[in-house]
Write a protein that holds these residues in place. Sequence first.
Motif, PDB file in Angstrom:
ATOM      1  N   ILE A 128      27.355   3.332  19.784  1.00  0.00           N
ATOM      2  CA  ILE A 128      28.554   4.152  19.615  1.00  0.00           C
ATOM      3  C   ILE A 128      28.126   5.574  19.244  1.00  0.00           C
ATOM      4  O   ILE A 128      27.379   5.769  18.289  1.00  0.00           O
ATOM      5  N   GLN A 129      28.619   6.544  20.013  1.00  0.00           N
ATOM      6  CA  GLN A 129      28.366   7.947  19.674  1.00  0.00           C
ATOM      7  C   GLN A 129      29.405   8.357  18.637  1.00  0.00           C
ATOM      8  O   GLN A 129      30.601   8.247  18.894  1.00  0.00           O
ATOM      9  N   THR A 130      28.949   8.803  17.487  1.00  0.00           N
ATOM     10  CA  THR A 130      29.904   9.078  16.402  1.00  0.00           C
ATOM     11  C   THR A 130      30.156  10.566  16.172  1.00  0.00           C
ATOM     12  O   THR A 130      31.115  10.922  15.489  1.00  0.00           O
ATOM     13  N   THR A 131      29.307  11.417  16.727  1.00  0.00           N
ATOM     14  CA  THR A 131      29.412  12.853  16.433  1.00  0.00           C
ATOM     15  C   THR A 131      30.784  13.413  16.799  1.00  0.00           C
ATOM     16  O   THR A 131      31.249  13.226  17.921  1.00  0.00           O
ATOM     17  N   GLY A 132      31.418  14.055  15.821  1.00  0.00           N
ATOM     18  CA  GLY A 132      32.701  14.713  16.058  1.00  0.00           C
ATOM     19  C   GLY A 132      33.890  13.771  16.113  1.00  0.00           C
ATOM     20  O   GLY A 132      35.008  14.216  16.354  1.00  0.00           O
ATOM     21  N   LYS A 133      33.676  12.478  15.890  1.00  0.00           N
ATOM     22  CA  LYS A 133      34.808  11.530  15.954  1.00  0.00           C
ATOM     23  C   LYS A 133      35.260  11.157  14.549  1.00  0.00           C
ATOM     24  O   LYS A 133      34.453  11.119  13.625  1.00  0.00           O
ATOM     25  N   SER A 134      36.556  10.830  14.418  1.00  0.00           N
ATOM     26  CA  SER A 134      37.069  10.405  13.110  1.00  0.00           C
ATOM     27  C   SER A 134      36.692   8.942  12.865  1.00  0.00           C
ATOM     28  O   SER A 134      36.371   8.208  13.802  1.00  0.00           O
ATOM     29  N   ILE A 135      36.769   8.551  11.590  1.00  0.00           N
ATOM     30  CA  ILE A 135      36.469   7.157  11.225  1.00  0.00           C
ATOM     31  C   ILE A 135      37.388   6.208  12.011  1.00  0.00           C
ATOM     32  O   ILE A 135      36.938   5.221  12.580  1.00  0.00           O
ATOM     33  N   VAL A 136      38.688   6.561  12.030  1.00  0.00           N
ATOM     34  CA  VAL A 136      39.659   5.686  12.702  1.00  0.00           C
ATOM     35  C   VAL A 136      39.306   5.513  14.178  1.00  0.00           C
ATOM     36  O   VAL A 136      39.347   4.395  14.709  1.00  0.00           O
ATOM     37  N   SER A 137      38.944   6.612  14.844  1.00  0.00           N
ATOM     38  CA  SER A 137      38.664   6.472  16.276  1.00  0.00           C
ATOM     39  C   SER A 137      37.372   5.687  16.509  1.00  0.00           C
ATOM     40  O   SER A 137      37.265   4.923  17.477  1.00  0.00           O
ATOM     41  N   ILE A 138      36.401   5.823  15.609  1.00  0.00           N
ATOM     42  CA  ILE A 138      35.156   5.042  15.753  1.00  0.00           C
ATOM     43  C   ILE A 138      35.457   3.553  15.559  1.00  0.00           C
ATOM     44  O   ILE A 138      35.002   2.709  16.331  1.00  0.00           O
ATOM     45  N   VAL A 139      36.259   3.263  14.534  1.00  0.00           N
ATOM     46  CA  VAL A 139      36.619   1.856  14.271  1.00  0.00           C
ATOM     47  C   VAL A 139      37.367   1.270  15.477  1.00  0.00           C
ATOM     48  O   VAL A 139      37.062   0.163  15.941  1.00  0.00           O
ATOM     49  N   ASN A 140      38.318   2.035  16.014  1.00  0.00           N
ATOM     50  CA  ASN A 140      39.070   1.543  17.178  1.00  0.00           C
ATOM     51  C   ASN A 140      38.166   1.344  18.385  1.00  0.00           C
ATOM     52  O   ASN A 140      38.321   0.381  19.140  1.00  0.00           O
ATOM     53  N   GLU A 141      37.220   2.253  18.557  1.00  0.00           N
ATOM     54  CA  GLU A 141      36.286   2.123  19.684  1.00  0.00           C
ATOM     55  C   GLU A 141      35.449   0.840  19.536  1.00  0.00           C
ATOM     56  O   GLU A 141      35.278   0.094  20.503  1.00  0.00           O
ATOM     57  N   GLY A 185      24.273 -11.703  14.485  1.00  0.00           N
ATOM     58  CA  GLY A 185      25.508 -11.346  15.187  1.00  0.00           C
ATOM     59  C   GLY A 185      25.335 -10.166  16.128  1.00  0.00           C
ATOM     60  O   GLY A 185      24.241  -9.904  16.627  1.00  0.00           O
ATOM     61  N   THR A 186      26.432  -9.438  16.328  1.00  0.00           N
ATOM     62  CA  THR A 186      26.440  -8.283  17.233  1.00  0.00           C
ATOM     63  C   THR A 186      25.925  -7.051  16.493  1.00  0.00           C
ATOM     64  O   THR A 186      26.472  -6.677  15.458  1.00  0.00           O
ATOM     65  N   VAL A 187      24.888  -6.440  17.044  1.00  0.00           N
ATOM     66  CA  VAL A 187      24.280  -5.276  16.381  1.00  0.00           C
ATOM     67  C   VAL A 187      24.821  -3.991  17.014  1.00  0.00           C
ATOM     68  O   VAL A 187      24.722  -3.786  18.229  1.00  0.00           O
ATOM     69  N   ILE A 188      25.411  -3.139  16.182  1.00  0.00           N
ATOM     70  CA  ILE A 188      26.009  -1.891  16.663  1.00  0.00           C
ATOM     71  C   ILE A 188      25.238  -0.700  16.099  1.00  0.00           C
ATOM     72  O   ILE A 188      25.088  -0.564  14.881  1.00  0.00           O
ATOM     73  N   PHE A 189      24.739   0.130  17.000  1.00  0.00           N
ATOM     74  CA  PHE A 189      24.004   1.338  16.608  1.00  0.00           C
ATOM     75  C   PHE A 189      24.974   2.510  16.539  1.00  0.00           C
ATOM     76  O   PHE A 189      25.575   2.892  17.548  1.00  0.00           O
ATOM     77  N   LEU A 190      25.142   3.071  15.346  1.00  0.00           N
ATOM     78  CA  LEU A 190      25.969   4.267  15.181  1.00  0.00           C
ATOM     79  C   LEU A 190      25.066   5.476  15.401  1.00  0.00           C
ATOM     80  O   LEU A 190      24.221   5.783  14.558  1.00  0.00           O
ATOM     81  N   HIS A 191      25.237   6.117  16.543  1.00  0.00           N
ATOM     82  CA  HIS A 191      24.371   7.238  16.899  1.00  0.00           C
ATOM     83  C   HIS A 191      25.050   8.566  16.576  1.00  0.00           C
ATOM     84  O   HIS A 191      26.107   8.883  17.129  1.00  0.00           O
ATOM     85  N   ALA A 192      24.432   9.327  15.678  1.00  0.00           N
ATOM     86  CA  ALA A 192      24.953  10.660  15.345  1.00  0.00           C
ATOM     87  C   ALA A 192      23.909  11.706  15.727  1.00  0.00           C
ATOM     88  O   ALA A 192      22.712  11.444  15.660  1.00  0.00           O
ATOM     89  N   ASP A 193      24.368  12.887  16.121  1.00  0.00           N
ATOM     90  CA  ASP A 193      23.447  13.982  16.433  1.00  0.00           C
ATOM     91  C   ASP A 193      22.680  14.405  15.186  1.00  0.00           C
ATOM     92  O   ASP A 193      23.192  14.282  14.069  1.00  0.00           O
ATOM     93  N   VAL A 194      21.511  14.977  15.420  1.00  0.00           N
ATOM     94  CA  VAL A 194      20.675  15.382  14.288  1.00  0.00           C
ATOM     95  C   VAL A 194      21.388  16.377  13.370  1.00  0.00           C
ATOM     96  O   VAL A 194      21.294  16.269  12.143  1.00  0.00           O
TER      97      VAL A 194
END
Length: 167
Positions: A149-162, A96-105
């Motif tokens: 998807i850049q996840t650093t500093g974002k809430s779970i809800v906003s990441i899911v919506n994105e 399926g669709t592969v989504i990379f959750l990218h977080a800062d080190v």
Amino acid sequence: MNDNIILIGFMGSGKTTIGRALSQALDKTFIDMDQEVQKQENRTITEIFQTDGETYFRNLETEFLKSLKEMNNSIISTGGGVIIKDENINILKDLGTVIFLHADVEQIINNVGHDKSRPLLQTDDYKETIRELLESREGKYLSAANIIIQTTGKSIVSIVNEIISLL
Ligand code: S3P
């Protein structure tokens, strides 16, 4: 190609938490690869690494991915090392669709902390180990991903919506 959504990313990038939230939002089945492998083996990842070693664990990961061949309508959260093998990346792309959750080190270091359940991080300097592993894997995560998807500093809800807005 199957119609699953596969989350990839480094340890502590939120794959399980976001996967679970996404599965609820989209009313899809949630599959956590680490959990499933542990269930199948009836022991923890730490025990698998200690008794049989990393190569054995990596083979379990590949066998598990192969077993998902007929799977559809699911959110699949993977283990952080799944992209090490090109064979796995090919299977993921078919699933399926592969989504990379990218977080800062720094975010990853904060999230992971001194976690005893992650055998690869039981080193003298876990922060340095994280930096080295990240550097060696970054290219693989990027080449496996359909969406980043850049996840650093974002809430779970906003990441899911994105994620939902990009599907
Ligand atoms: C690993 C990540 C872990 C788990 C194992 C190895 C890795 O999964 O599969 O400890 O090589 O990065 P999480 O990413 O869910 O922590």
